[in-house]
Design an enzyme around this catalytic site. Structure first.
Site, PDB file in Angstrom:
ATOM      1  N   SER A 207       0.847  -1.189   0.000  1.00 54.86           N
ATOM      2  CA  SER A 207       0.000   0.000   0.000  1.00 54.86           C
ATOM      3  C   SER A 207       0.887   1.244   0.000  1.00 54.86           C
ATOM      4  O   SER A 207       1.752   1.378  -0.854  1.00 54.86           O
ATOM      5  CB  SER A 207      -0.967  -0.044   1.185  1.00 54.86           C
ATOM      6  N   GLU A 332      -9.352  -6.023  -4.180  1.00 55.24           N
ATOM      7  CA  GLU A 332      -8.778  -4.965  -3.357  1.00 55.24           C
ATOM      8  C   GLU A 332      -9.846  -4.064  -2.736  1.00 55.24           C
ATOM      9  O   GLU A 332      -9.722  -3.616  -1.600  1.00 55.24           O
ATOM     10  CB  GLU A 332      -7.839  -4.095  -4.212  1.00 55.24           C
ATOM     11  N   HIS A 434      -7.790  -5.955   0.150  1.00 58.34           N
ATOM     12  CA  HIS A 434      -6.599  -5.193   0.513  1.00 58.34           C
ATOM     13  C   HIS A 434      -6.101  -5.605   1.895  1.00 58.34           C
ATOM     14  O   HIS A 434      -6.873  -5.709   2.842  1.00 58.34           O
ATOM     15  CB  HIS A 434      -6.943  -3.705   0.506  1.00 58.34           C
TER      16      HIS A 434
END
Length: 521
Positions: A207, A332, A434
């Site tokens: 990220s 995600e 995610h």
């Protein structure tokens, strides 16, 4: 705003799924350039925790380049994690107002005859605002056959603040990136006595940690400090024209932030700001949905630390061409959609909830988004929102980045597709959303993973270790603009590959290209 608001939540998840202490068995002592440290030894790894790599950036050192750590006498205890860097409160941790936080942790496989192992330096995520490197990476080191270094670095306004007064003092901003480079220099000086090879250093982040890795790819000051890069769920460094924020934009944010603290531009501004407590600085930059001024601090194209976007810097020859391994999760967007629609509180999202959230996010443009991502097409408001967030925030950005980087350096791409990955937040569904991969990295033998998932974790970590050692993950096709081959990671099977056009079609990139809305985290 929704994209950035919920990006704040995501990387505190790393703390939840991986936090822990190395098992204290027989101690281990090594001699560093600043003094000796005593770590701990487990059956398959050693750990040296909380080692300072720079002086505390407090007082007059706030918003200055990191200075070398002070040496010590005797043997320093390195059996407990050091302090985390200042950050706002989250669902997983309270507000942290500590600035004495420039420390790192080293995890090495159990001592073996073939020392001189590859090195992986991990940069945590957290929307450039929060998160920490206090994570037990011992199992990762053992499975990958590499020395793993995790670190804490300045973030939020402490790590990325642009003011005219700061520029006059020193035009090099991006102090969090400077911290990361100080840690990489520490690795160059010390990793040999810990069994690592300083000529084979891989910088790896997830990220915004992947975004920070891109910042270092773009930074001439990082040349020679690392040799390969792993970018997880981070849109693969943007495009030749677009990465981070411009200096003008960052200065506008910085001056507004300083004014809120009662320190407007002019003589005495820096003294005023350096006189504020860390708590005051954190509380002045709220990261909540109802924040009237959402102060966000992404990387700045300051012309010094980050002169230009990574792709442009590589093309210019100003920075090395390093092998890149990059990828994303299959779903995600689910995490962001579920948090935005408050699924974790047991709410079943309705069409009204979805429309209200999209309108708040996009304003007048909400009607266009609702037409492009109708609930009927995807089966539910939650699934429509998940697709929207995944396409906009990650899918198309990753595809653009792969297309831009692959002609410049050896590039390898993956897609993580475990529909039964453990939920990253209690109350959410299982799946490849995610941050769901973090437990596979740091807890490959976790009881939360079934045998097939543990095998998947081991397989991914073996590829990672090979990439760290050689720059080639082995048995993994290179990504190129034409073939666009992406290795699939699924439990119980090698997974095969996706080919030409998969990301472009799956994430409806024709729409985002048309809208000019290619957006990364």
């Amino acid at each position: 705003m929704l994209r950035r608001t919920f990006a704040v939540v995501l990387c505190a998840l790393l703390v939840v799924v991986t936090a822990g202490r190395a098992l204290a068995l027989p101690d281990a002592v090594v001699h560093l350039d600043t003094g000796a440290v005593r770590g701990v030894a487990a059956h398959d790894h050693r750990a040296f925790l909380g080692i300072p790599y720079a002086r505390p950036p407090v007082g007059a050192l706030r918003w200055r380049a990191p200075e070398p750590a002070e040496p010590w006498t005797g043997v320093r205890d390195a059996t407990a994690f050091g302090g985390k860097c200042a950050q706002p409160a989250t669902s997983f941790d309270g507000l942290i107002d500590n600035e004495d936080c420039l420390n790192l942790n080293v995890f090495t496989p159990a001592r073996r005859a073939d020392a001189n192992l590859p090195v992986i330096v991990w940069l945590h995520g957290g929307s450039y605002a929060f998160g920490d490197g206090n994570v037990d990476a011992g199992a990762m080191a053992a499975a990958a056959g590499a020395v793993v270094v995790t670190l804490n670095f300045r973030q939020g306004a402490f790590g990325v603040l642009a003011l005219e007064a700061l520029r006059a003092e020193n035009p090099a901003l991006n102090h969090g990136v400077q911290d990361q480079q100080a840690a990489l220099r520490w690795v160059q000086r010390n990793i040999g006595v810990l069994g690592g090879d300083r000529t084979r250093v891989t910088l790896m982040g997830q990220s915004s940690g992947g975004g920070a890795t891109c910042s270092n790819i773009a930074s001439p000051a990082a040349a020679g400090l690392f040799h390969r890069a792993v970018l997880m769920s981070s849109s693969v460094c943007g495009t030749e024209q677009r990465y981070g924020v411009t200096l003008d934009t960052a200065r506008q944010t910085g001056e507004a932030y300083a004014s809120k603290l009662g320190c407007p531009a002019g003589p005495g501004q820096l003294d005023c700001l350096r006189g504020k407590s860390a708590r005051e600085l954190v509380e002045a930059a709220p990261f909540t949905e109802d924040a009237q001024i959402p102060f966000l601090f992404p990387p700045i194209l300051d012309g010094v630390v980050i002169p230009a976007p990574p792709v442009a810097m590589i093309k210019s020859g100003a920075v090395p061409r390093r092998p890149v391994l990059a990828g994303l999760m299959d779903d995600e967007g689910y995490l962001f959609a579920a948090l935005g629609l408050k699924v974790q509180t047991g709410v079943v999202p309705t069409e009204e909830d979805y429309r209200r959230l999209i309108t708040a996010f996009a304003g007048p443009g909400g009607a266009v988004i609702l037409a492009l991502y109708p609930s009927l097409r995807y089966g539910s408001p939650l699934k429509a929102m998940s697709a929207l967030m995944g396409d906009m925030m990650f899918g198309c950005g990753t595809r653009h980045g792969l297309q831009q980087l692959s002609p410049l350096a050896p590039t390898y791409a993956y897609l993580f597709e475990d529909p039964q990955a453990p939920p990253v937040v209690p109350g959410l569904a299982r799946g490849s959303t995610h941050a769901a991969e973090l437990i596979y990295l740091f807890g490959p033998r976790s009881p939360l993973l079934d045998p097939g998932q543990q095998e998947l974790a081991g397989r991914f970590l073996r590829h990672l270790g090979t990439f760290a050692a050689t720059g080639d993950p082995a048995d993994w096709p290179r990504y190129d603009r034409l073939g666009q081959r992406i290795l699939r990671f699924r439990p119980g099977t090698a997974g095969g590959t996706h080919g030409f056009g998969h990301l472009y079609v799956k994430h409806r990139c024709h729409i985002w290209d048309l809208l000019g809305s290619f957006i990364g985290t």
